[in-house]
Design a protein around this motif. Structure first.
Motif, PDB file in Angstrom:
ATOM      1  N   ARG A  83       0.845  -8.086  -0.769  1.00  0.00           N
ATOM      2  CA  ARG A  83       0.122  -6.988  -0.124  1.00  0.00           C
ATOM      3  C   ARG A  83       0.508  -5.665  -0.775  1.00  0.00           C
ATOM      4  NH1 ARG A  83      -4.032  -9.304   2.451  1.00  0.00           N
ATOM      5  NH2 ARG A  83      -3.341 -10.823   4.015  1.00  0.00           N
ATOM      6  N   ARG A  84      -0.409  -4.722  -0.805  1.00  0.00           N
ATOM      7  CA  ARG A  84      -0.143  -3.376  -1.310  1.00  0.00           C
ATOM      8  C   ARG A  84      -0.361  -2.382  -0.178  1.00  0.00           C
ATOM      9  NH1 ARG A  84      -2.720  -3.202  -5.797  1.00  0.00           N
ATOM     10  NH2 ARG A  84      -1.049  -2.817  -7.299  1.00  0.00           N
ATOM     11  N   GLY A  85       0.676  -1.688   0.162  1.00  0.00           N
ATOM     12  CA  GLY A  85       0.574  -0.633   1.155  1.00  0.00           C
ATOM     13  C   GLY A  85       0.524  -1.120   2.583  1.00  0.00           C
ATOM     14  N   THR A  86       0.695  -2.382   2.829  1.00  0.00           N
ATOM     15  CA  THR A  86       0.667  -2.905   4.197  1.00  0.00           C
ATOM     16  C   THR A  86       1.551  -4.131   4.275  1.00  0.00           C
ATOM     17  OG1 THR A  86      -0.762  -3.650   5.997  1.00  0.00           O
ATOM     18  CG2 THR A  86      -1.300  -4.409   3.790  1.00  0.00           C
ATOM     19  N   VAL A  87       1.956  -4.451   5.472  1.00  0.00           N
ATOM     20  CA  VAL A  87       2.801  -5.622   5.712  1.00  0.00           C
ATOM     21  C   VAL A  87       2.071  -6.569   6.654  1.00  0.00           C
ATOM     22  CG1 VAL A  87       4.978  -6.474   6.679  1.00  0.00           C
ATOM     23  CG2 VAL A  87       4.951  -4.350   5.332  1.00  0.00           C
ATOM     24  N   ASP A  88       1.901  -7.795   6.218  1.00  0.00           N
ATOM     25  CA  ASP A  88       1.224  -8.817   7.033  1.00  0.00           C
ATOM     26  C   ASP A  88       2.127 -10.043   7.118  1.00  0.00           C
ATOM     27  OD1 ASP A  88      -0.458 -10.513   8.330  1.00  0.00           O
ATOM     28  OD2 ASP A  88      -1.796 -10.862   6.626  1.00  0.00           O
ATOM     29  N   GLY A  89       3.026 -10.040   8.117  1.00  0.00           N
ATOM     30  CA  GLY A  89       3.975 -11.120   8.260  1.00  0.00           C
ATOM     31  C   GLY A  89       5.382 -10.680   7.917  1.00  0.00           C
ATOM     32  N   ARG A  90       6.269 -11.649   7.779  1.00  0.00           N
ATOM     33  CA  ARG A  90       7.672 -11.369   7.481  1.00  0.00           C
ATOM     34  C   ARG A  90       7.845 -11.066   6.000  1.00  0.00           C
ATOM     35  NH1 ARG A  90      11.819 -14.561   5.648  1.00  0.00           N
ATOM     36  NH2 ARG A  90      13.935 -14.014   6.317  1.00  0.00           N
ATOM     37  N   ILE A  91       8.511  -9.948   5.669  1.00  0.00           N
ATOM     38  CA  ILE A  91       8.693  -9.564   4.272  1.00  0.00           C
ATOM     39  C   ILE A  91       9.720 -10.473   3.626  1.00  0.00           C
ATOM     40  CG2 ILE A  91       9.423  -7.742   2.692  1.00  0.00           C
ATOM     41  CD1 ILE A  91       8.513  -5.697   4.748  1.00  0.00           C
ATOM     42  N   ASN A  92       9.321 -11.076   2.518  1.00  0.00           N
ATOM     43  CA  ASN A  92      10.240 -11.874   1.715  1.00  0.00           C
ATOM     44  C   ASN A  92      10.789 -10.937   0.631  1.00  0.00           C
ATOM     45  OD1 ASN A  92      11.379 -13.597  -0.265  1.00  0.00           O
ATOM     46  ND2 ASN A  92      10.066 -15.302   0.391  1.00  0.00           N
ATOM     47  N   TRP A  93      11.999 -10.349   0.893  1.00  0.00           N
ATOM     48  CA  TRP A  93      12.500  -9.302   0.018  1.00  0.00           C
ATOM     49  C   TRP A  93      12.848  -9.840  -1.365  1.00  0.00           C
ATOM     50  CZ3 TRP A  93      11.655  -4.444   0.710  1.00  0.00           C
ATOM     51  CH2 TRP A  93      11.459  -3.942   2.003  1.00  0.00           C
ATOM     52  N   GLY A  94      13.331 -11.043  -1.451  1.00  0.00           N
ATOM     53  CA  GLY A  94      13.665 -11.592  -2.771  1.00  0.00           C
ATOM     54  C   GLY A  94      12.429 -11.692  -3.655  1.00  0.00           C
ATOM     55  N   ASP A  95      11.344 -12.267  -3.114  1.00  0.00           N
ATOM     56  CA  ASP A  95      10.106 -12.386  -3.887  1.00  0.00           C
ATOM     57  C   ASP A  95       9.470 -11.030  -4.118  1.00  0.00           C
ATOM     58  OD1 ASP A  95      10.481 -15.070  -4.023  1.00  0.00           O
ATOM     59  OD2 ASP A  95       8.937 -15.613  -2.559  1.00  0.00           O
ATOM     60  N   THR A  96       9.627 -10.107  -3.161  1.00  0.00           N
ATOM     61  CA  THR A  96       9.043  -8.773  -3.309  1.00  0.00           C
ATOM     62  C   THR A  96       9.668  -8.036  -4.497  1.00  0.00           C
ATOM     63  OG1 THR A  96       8.539  -8.579  -0.956  1.00  0.00           O
ATOM     64  CG2 THR A  96       8.743  -6.528  -2.205  1.00  0.00           C
ATOM     65  N   ILE A  97      11.004  -8.091  -4.592  1.00  0.00           N
ATOM     66  CA  ILE A  97      11.694  -7.409  -5.686  1.00  0.00           C
ATOM     67  C   ILE A  97      11.309  -8.030  -7.032  1.00  0.00           C
ATOM     68  CG2 ILE A  97      13.965  -6.978  -6.710  1.00  0.00           C
ATOM     69  CD1 ILE A  97      15.046  -6.762  -3.835  1.00  0.00           C
TER      70      ILE A  97
END
Length: 447
Positions: A83-97
């Protein structure tokens, strides 16, 4: 032959042809279905499914289904979305980084979000959905009969109208069943069935067991076929149908041996009424139960208008038909009765037709056999091809050569005339136990 002997022989016959991938399915269905059922149930697979859903285990499965569905199994499935600019669900910080550094450098608005959902499409549920679909589809086809007052539903669905309605509600409204996808054509696979069979939950083990039982029936398994015949698909006391099938299979097997060729069995999809056909220099066709109408054969029992003389009995039949026809404003066709006969038609290369008419009486009673003799003679005398009498058109040989009519009866306990002693008789008579060795002698006269 008693019932057990008939069942044993028929099971062997049907299994032998089923293993070769072909046997007269339509004829078996027509012979075993109750008269109340319409022509849809002459389709072999539909009749087998009707037999299947009438089993006590299947009815019990439906009776308990609603309660079992409350504990239906699912698996948790996690799906990740960027997602860009929004959060839909639980943030997976490892995959996000990782995603930011590999694909979107310096873009802090990128987030990888995990969403968890219930997955209903597990192997056990596919097995369950397939079984429910088969039962529901068959009930829909046979609902008017299952709700009716018929003996063959008295111990299954009769009085269980609420059970039929309950299954309808489950299929149409139950959220769990609706979330399971429809099985593909090849499903459930053997692996799916094995998974369901080993499940801790009873509903899945039962579903797998019932589907395997149904498949054995469709595969022509010997025990399943015997069970089908023992119940005659629904009408357990109709031994007459079993005896007729036994005689029919003896004809097919004997012709097969004499011709050293394999028959072609007809199915309902062909639109033809024959049971089996043997190709070659002579075309040999077997019909059963007045099913030869597509070849212009009939057993009309009333003389034509242009015949020179009529007996008093003929005159009464004719006038009675005319008066009734005029009164009800409809045309009646008189026949010699229900011609539950086997018709063997032989067509030579030059187009000549030869026939053997076989009447079957599942009885050793003398009066019944006498009636069978009379009926066999009637069938011969009134056999028509293209509205023309086959025998006795130019002579008074109304019954053919003496080898055109055969009566098959049950085994008698007293001495009777042998086939040789019947040589001068207008028709021949064989008992059930004599078919194996003596039917070939009769057929050799025709083939």
């Amino acid at each position: 032959m008693n019932r057990d002997e008939l069942l044993g022989q028929l099971t062997e016959d049907i299994l032998a042809y089923a293993m070769r991938g072909s046997f007269p399915q339509q004829e078996l269905a027509r012979s075993l279905k109750p008269e109340q059922l319409d022509e849809r149930f002459e389709e072999y697979e539909l009749l087998l499914d009707l037999h299947f859903i009438l089993q006590e285990d299947v009815v019990e499965f439906v009776r308990n289904l609603s309660g079992h569905l409350r504990s239906i199994r699912t698996e948790t499935r996690t799906t990740s979305r960027t997602r860009r600019g929004t959060v839909d669900g639980r943030i997976n910080w490892g995959d996000t980084i990782k995603k930011r550094y590999s694909q979107y450098p310096r873009d802090q608005s990128i987030f990888v979000c995990d969403n968890r959902s219930e997955d209903y499409d597990i192997p056990e549920n596919i097995v369950l959905k397939q079984l429910i679909s088969i039962i529901h589809r068959t009930i829909r086809e046979a609902e008017e009969y299952l709700r009716g007052d018929y003996d063959w539903v008295s111990e299954t669905w009769k009085g269980s109208d609420d059970l039929i309605d309950e299954l309808q509600r489950i299929v149409e409204r139950n959220v769990h069943v609706r979330r399971i996808r429809e099985p593909d054509t090849y499903e459930p696979t053997e692996r799916m069935l094995t998974t369901a069979a080993n499940s801790r939950q009873e509903v899945y083990r039962t579903a797998a067991s019932l589907l395997r039982t149904r498949q054995q029936l469709f595969d022509g398994d010997a025990d399943a076929i015997r069970q089908l015949l023992e119940q005659t698909a629904i009408a357990p006391d109709d031994t007459d149908s079993l005896f007729e099938l036994f005689v029919l299979f003896r004809f097919i097997a004997t012709i097969e041996d004499l011709r050293e060729s394999t028959p072609q069995f007809q199915t309902i999809a062909t639109g033809r009424q024959e049971v089996a056909r043997f190709d070659g220099d002579q075309e040999i066709v077997l019909y059963h139960d007045n099913s030869a109408r597509d070849r212009s054969l009939s057993f009309t029992a009333v003389p034509d208008d242009n015949e020179d003389s009529q007996s008093r009995t003929d005159r009464v039949q004719r006038v009675a038909k005319e008066v009734a026809g005029n009164y009800f404003k409809k045309e009646y066709q008189d026949h010699t009765g229900r011609p539950d006969v086997i018709v063997l038609e032989i067509i030579s290369e030059d187009g000549d037709h030869e026939y053997l008419i076989v009447e079957v009486k599942n009885s050793a009673n003398e009066d019944t056999i006498r009636r069978g003799i009379k009926e066999t003679l009637e069938y011969l005398a009134f056999l028509r091809l293209n509205e023309e009498y086959v025998f006795g058109r130019d002579t008074e040989e109304y019954f053919g050569s003496g080898w055109n009519g055969l009566l098959v009866v049950q085994d008698l306990q007293r001495e009777t005339a042998s086939l040789e002693e019947q040589a001068d008789s207008e028709i021949k008579i064989l008992q059930a136990a004599e078919l194996e060795n003596q039917l070939a002698q009769v057929l050799k006269r025709k083939l």
